[in-house]
Design a protein around this motif. Structure first.
Motif, PDB file in Angstrom:
ATOM      1  N   CYS A   1     -23.992   8.200  36.384  1.00 32.34           N
ATOM      2  CA  CYS A   1     -25.351   8.230  36.008  1.00 32.34           C
ATOM      3  C   CYS A   1     -25.840   7.367  35.484  1.00 32.34           C
ATOM      4  O   CYS A   1     -25.135   6.540  34.447  1.00 32.34           O
ATOM      5  N   PHE A   2     -27.243   6.830  35.650  1.00 33.10           N
ATOM      6  CA  PHE A   2     -27.826   6.102  34.530  1.00 33.10           C
ATOM      7  C   PHE A   2     -29.215   6.428  34.472  1.00 33.10           C
ATOM      8  O   PHE A   2     -29.705   7.122  34.968  1.00 33.10           O
ATOM      9  N   SER A   3     -29.640   5.948  33.089  1.00 32.94           N
ATOM     10  CA  SER A   3     -30.685   6.609  32.649  1.00 32.94           C
ATOM     11  C   SER A   3     -32.004   5.149  32.662  1.00 32.94           C
ATOM     12  O   SER A   3     -31.585   4.101  32.716  1.00 32.94           O
ATOM     13  N   THR A   4     -33.278   5.894  32.696  1.00 32.40           N
ATOM     14  CA  THR A   4     -34.365   4.968  32.684  1.00 32.40           C
ATOM     15  C   THR A   4     -35.353   5.363  31.739  1.00 32.40           C
ATOM     16  O   THR A   4     -35.902   6.134  31.980  1.00 32.40           O
ATOM     17  N   GLY A   5     -35.517   4.420  30.951  1.00 26.50           N
ATOM     18  CA  GLY A   5     -36.587   4.590  29.860  1.00 26.50           C
ATOM     19  C   GLY A   5     -37.977   4.250  30.558  1.00 26.50           C
ATOM     20  O   GLY A   5     -38.258   3.093  30.584  1.00 26.50           O
ATOM     21  N   LEU A   6     -38.966   5.294  30.630  1.00 25.87           N
ATOM     22  CA  LEU A   6     -40.057   4.985  31.112  1.00 25.87           C
ATOM     23  C   LEU A   6     -41.388   5.301  30.240  1.00 25.87           C
ATOM     24  O   LEU A   6     -41.145   5.452  29.265  1.00 25.87           O
ATOM     25  N   THR A   7     -42.705   5.129  30.750  1.00 24.67           N
ATOM     26  CA  THR A   7     -43.768   5.847  30.042  1.00 24.67           C
ATOM     27  C   THR A   7     -43.918   6.910  29.982  1.00 24.67           C
ATOM     28  O   THR A   7     -44.110   7.889  30.576  1.00 24.67           O
ATOM     29  N   ARG A   8     -43.633   7.558  28.632  1.00 25.91           N
ATOM     30  CA  ARG A   8     -43.573   8.920  28.143  1.00 25.91           C
ATOM     31  C   ARG A   8     -42.717   9.817  28.983  1.00 25.91           C
ATOM     32  O   ARG A   8     -42.833  11.190  28.891  1.00 25.91           O
ATOM     33  N   ARG A   9     -41.624   9.230  29.333  1.00 28.55           N
ATOM     34  CA  ARG A   9     -40.555   9.974  30.083  1.00 28.55           C
ATOM     35  C   ARG A   9     -39.306   9.429  30.214  1.00 28.55           C
ATOM     36  O   ARG A   9     -39.197   8.044  29.926  1.00 28.55           O
TER      37      ARG A   9
END
Length: 444
Positions: free
Chosen positions: A247-255
């Protein structure tokens, strides 16, 4: 002393008059113009830039003379004597020796070789990120026509007197702005790379095999493993905990978006602000996030996101946008930096700040932190283009390294520090990429 300060001398010599600048060398006042002017370029920006450049050149001269001390009265002979008398433990002795060594590091330029000589040293470095073993450096370089170019530098040549490195590019993956990158361990340690950025509009998340940048078997190259369009991506992190494998995470605009690259399953967590920094814990499948609002919170990715359910665990707060976070090895402490230039060490058990590292300079840039717990060091590059090194133990500022190039927005250095640059038998020191050049600050 703050290198960006330009009015301390002025204020001590003559009173400050609105709209005028006092020149101590000429002992007179000059009128300041509201903006840039080709005929009389005396503006506040030009005065500040001139003062910063004079300070940088003076510090570079001091670097050459090596007239520096980490702490008053501390040198190698005193340390050895205290160690022999039993006044210092082995841990304290090693930590203080490393403090002395980083204070005496000397700068040497590295020669970069590339199989394609036309691309070597022609583009400015934007980001460099080392793998876990510090054997390879992934590089993101700006290109003239816009976008970025990616490559991998092999550090095996750092142990030689010639100080040469090999850089391999893959020109197929270009024209994509990159905001964040991290190494991913899918088939084996550091086998892939997660890239987050802008591919026209909207943003794009990609997972590339590191073998794309290898000189072996050029005809047998695997393709991109994962790529999808998203809103503007600010950060990314790879999970090494087996409970959230692949798994990898992604930091986005408001989520926050957590993606399993094998099954394709995605989980979304809504936030009240842009997520600018991320890191997974290794002992538990918990993701730590730093936001533009100044909030730092954790998510247990095993839970399912349900409406009306509170899924935020640990919550910390900075007074400005959080630009970088680093979870310490025991995972009881977290280091965080923000856009006000503050670097704080948080105790996650009590949710309180226990240390603050002063001297860092930042106003709006996404600047990373580099923590080396083995040597007890914290490294950060400021928006003023100075690289600063602190002691993790007592937050003492050990050294301030000026950039070899004049300070500017597009010349902020990107650095990597390790006691084993080039692998298990590598050499200790600091790598600095600035403009088109790569420098090695080696232990003396």
């Amino acid at each position: 002393e703050d290198p960006s300060s330009s009015s301390s001398t002025q204020n001590s010599v003559a009173p400050e008059l609105p709209g005028f600048y006092y020149d101590p060398e000429k002992n007179r006042y000059f009128r300041l113009l509201p903006g840039h002017n080709n005929h009389n370029p005396l503006t506040k920006d030009s005065i500040q830039h001139k003062a910063m450049e004079c300070k940088r050149l003076r510090l570079l001269e001091e670097e050459e003379k090596q007239k520096k001390t980490t702490r008053a009265g501390l040198n190698s002979s005193v340390l050895l004597q205290k160690r022999q008398l039993g006044l210092l433990s082995s841990t304290s002795y090693c930590r203080l020796v490393h403090e002395l060594k980083v204070n005496c590091m000397q700068r040497r330029k590295i020669e970069i070789h590339s199989p394609d000589s036309s691309v070597a040293g022609t583009n400015n470095f934007k980001i460099i990120v080392a793998d876990v073993a510090c054997e390879r450096i992934f590089t993101v370089n700006d290109v003239e026509h816009g976008g970025c170019k990616y490559g991998i530098i092999n550090l095996s040549g750092l142990g030689k007197e010639s100080l040469t490195v090999e850089m391999y590019d893959n020109l197929y993956f270009t024209n994509r702005k990159v905001n964040s990158v991290c190494w991913a361990s899918l088939t084996h340690p550091d086998s892939h790379l997660c890239l987050m950025g802008i591919a026209e509009t909207p943003g794009c998340a990609s997972l590339l095999p590191a073998s794309l940048f290898s000189s072996t078997n050029p005809g047998d190259r695997p393709g991109m493993l994962c790529s999808f369009k998203i809103s503007t991506a600010w950060s990314c992190a790879w999970c090494l905990n087996p409970q959230a494998d692949n798994c990898f995470s992604t930091g986005l605009t408001r989520r926050v978006l957590v993606t399993n690259v094998v099954t394709g399953h995605r989980q979304t967590f809504g936030t009240s602000s842009d997520v600018l920094a991320q890191q997974f814990a290794t002992q538990t499948p918990v993701l730590y996030n730093g936001c533009r609002s100044g909030e730092i919170f954790s998510i247990d990715v095993r839970q399912r996101n349900r409406k009306g359910q509170s899924w935020k665990a640990t919550r910390l707060f900075h007074g400005s946008a959080v630009t970088s976070i680093h979870l310490m090895e025991a995972e009881h402490y977290l280091m965080a930096a923000d856009m006000a230039g503050k670097i704080k060490l948080w105790d996650l058990r009590t949710a309180k700040c226990v240390k603050q590292y002063r001297g860092h300079h930042n106003e709006y840039a996404l600047l990373p932190l580099h923590v080396n717990e083995e040597e007890g060091l914290l490294i950060a590059v400021g928006q003023d283009c100075y690289t600063r090194i602190w002691s993790l133990q007592d937050a003492h500022l050990l050294r301030t390294i000026p950039s070899p190039h004049p300070s500017s927005k597009d010349a902020i250095p990107s650095v990597v520090f390790s006691s084993r640059l080039g692998g298990s038998r590598g050499v200790p020191g600091l790598l600095m990429a600035v403009k088109q050049d790569l420098y090695h600050f080696s232990y003396n």
